[in-house]
Motif scaffolding. Structure first.
Motif: not given
Length: 306
Positions: A130-136, A173-175, A178-185
């Motif tokens: 769990l990553h809490l942050d202003a940035h990805t 948009p790049e984030d 990347r998220a669409a191809e990786l196990p990231v929500k």
């Protein structure tokens, strides 16, 4: 000035690593920063402020210090190659995890999270983050560096580790690609506010496995409450909102380790380090309750019995 977490008067078992349940690992490091330096000064400022934190943690209704809090020796990485420093972080973390400690690391910039998670994966295979942050922090490289404070989540997700990044206010948009191809929500702050913060967060937690590592960037908080960061972004969490999210996290997942990063002291302004120290102690309280190391003591209920 004492460089242990909380006053030694609070921690009857915290004077020895052997007896403590919680180990605080200070990592004064800022070579992974892209802009304003200063996070190498963060751990000491937070440790010094922690001397004034109340032993009874009203936010969690317990005495986290009674679990035993030991502060490990701090070590920075100035003057050495970044891969060397990362290897030392991982080795230090593994040393305490081998002893069954709950490791709470204080940075330092966000690049320290990668070796910390690698150490936790060794002793807790299959964890999520769990990553809490202003940035990805999903850049493959940033300013020519792959060991940057902008890259740790990308590096971690390459291991197949699931990540939920919440409270985001800077997403490209790049984030999303990347998220669409990786196990990231990715959970942007505007969606959290418009869709019901706790509802959105509860749904996001379902994406993660039962055991979770918590990485908390200080800029997840709004700059009005936490200005002492290198890249402050408006629209962040209020302290009480963040605490409510953390309570839900500990109610629904087993948290195996945590870090607090990107705190950069501001000369003449003291409340930010108190806020950071309080936040750290709150997380220790939630973990102490979750693990059964200390009892919950609601002072209002105690008063009702008098």
């Amino acid at each position: 000035m004492d460089t242990r977490f909380t006053s030694s008067e609070f921690t009857p078992h915290g004077t020895t690593l052997e007896a403590a349940k919680i180990v605080v690992l200070p990592l004064p490091y800022d070579l992974g920063l892209s802009w304003m330096p200063g996070t190498r000064l963060g751990p000491r400022a937070i440790l010094e402020a922690s001397q004034e934190v109340e032993r009874f943690n009203y936010d969690t209704f317990c005495y986290p210090a009674d679990a035993g809090i030991a502060t490990a020796p701090a070590f920075g990485g100035r003057g050495e190659e970044i891969p060397t420093y990362e290897s030392r972080i991982q080795a230090a973390a593994e040393q305490y995890l081998e002893q069954g400690k709950f490791l709470y690391s204080i940075g330092g910039d966000h690049s320290i999270t990668y070796p910390l998670v690698m150490a936790h994966l060794k002793y807790h295979p299959g964890i999520g983050v769990l990553h809490l942050d202003a940035h990805t922090d999903l850049w493959p490289t940033y300013q020519g560096m792959n060991s940057s404070h902008a890259t740790p989540m990308y590096r971690i997700v390459q291991t197949g580790t699931k990540i939920v990044s919440a409270g985001l206010r800077v997403i490209t948009p790049e984030d999303y690609e990347r998220a669409a191809e990786l196990p990231v929500k990715l959970l942007p702050m505007y969606k959290m506010r418009r869709g019901g913060m706790m509802h959105q967060f509860e749904d996001a937690l379902e994406f993660l496995p039962e055991r979770v590592y918590l990485s908390l960037d200080c800029d997840a908080l709004d700059p009005s409450e936490m200005p002492a960061v290198g890249t402050p972004i408006p629209g962040g969490f209020r302290f009480d909102e963040l605490l409510e999210l953390l309570e839900m996290l500990f109610a629904k997942k087993t948290v195996v380790g945590a870090d607090l990063v990107e705190f950069s002291p501001m000369p003449g302004l003291h409340f930010p380090q108190m806020t950071a120290a309080q936040l750290a102690y709150d997380v220790m309280g939630l973990k102490s309750l979750q693990a059964g190391w200390v009892p919950e003591i609601n002072p209002e209920r105690v008063l009702q019995r008098v």
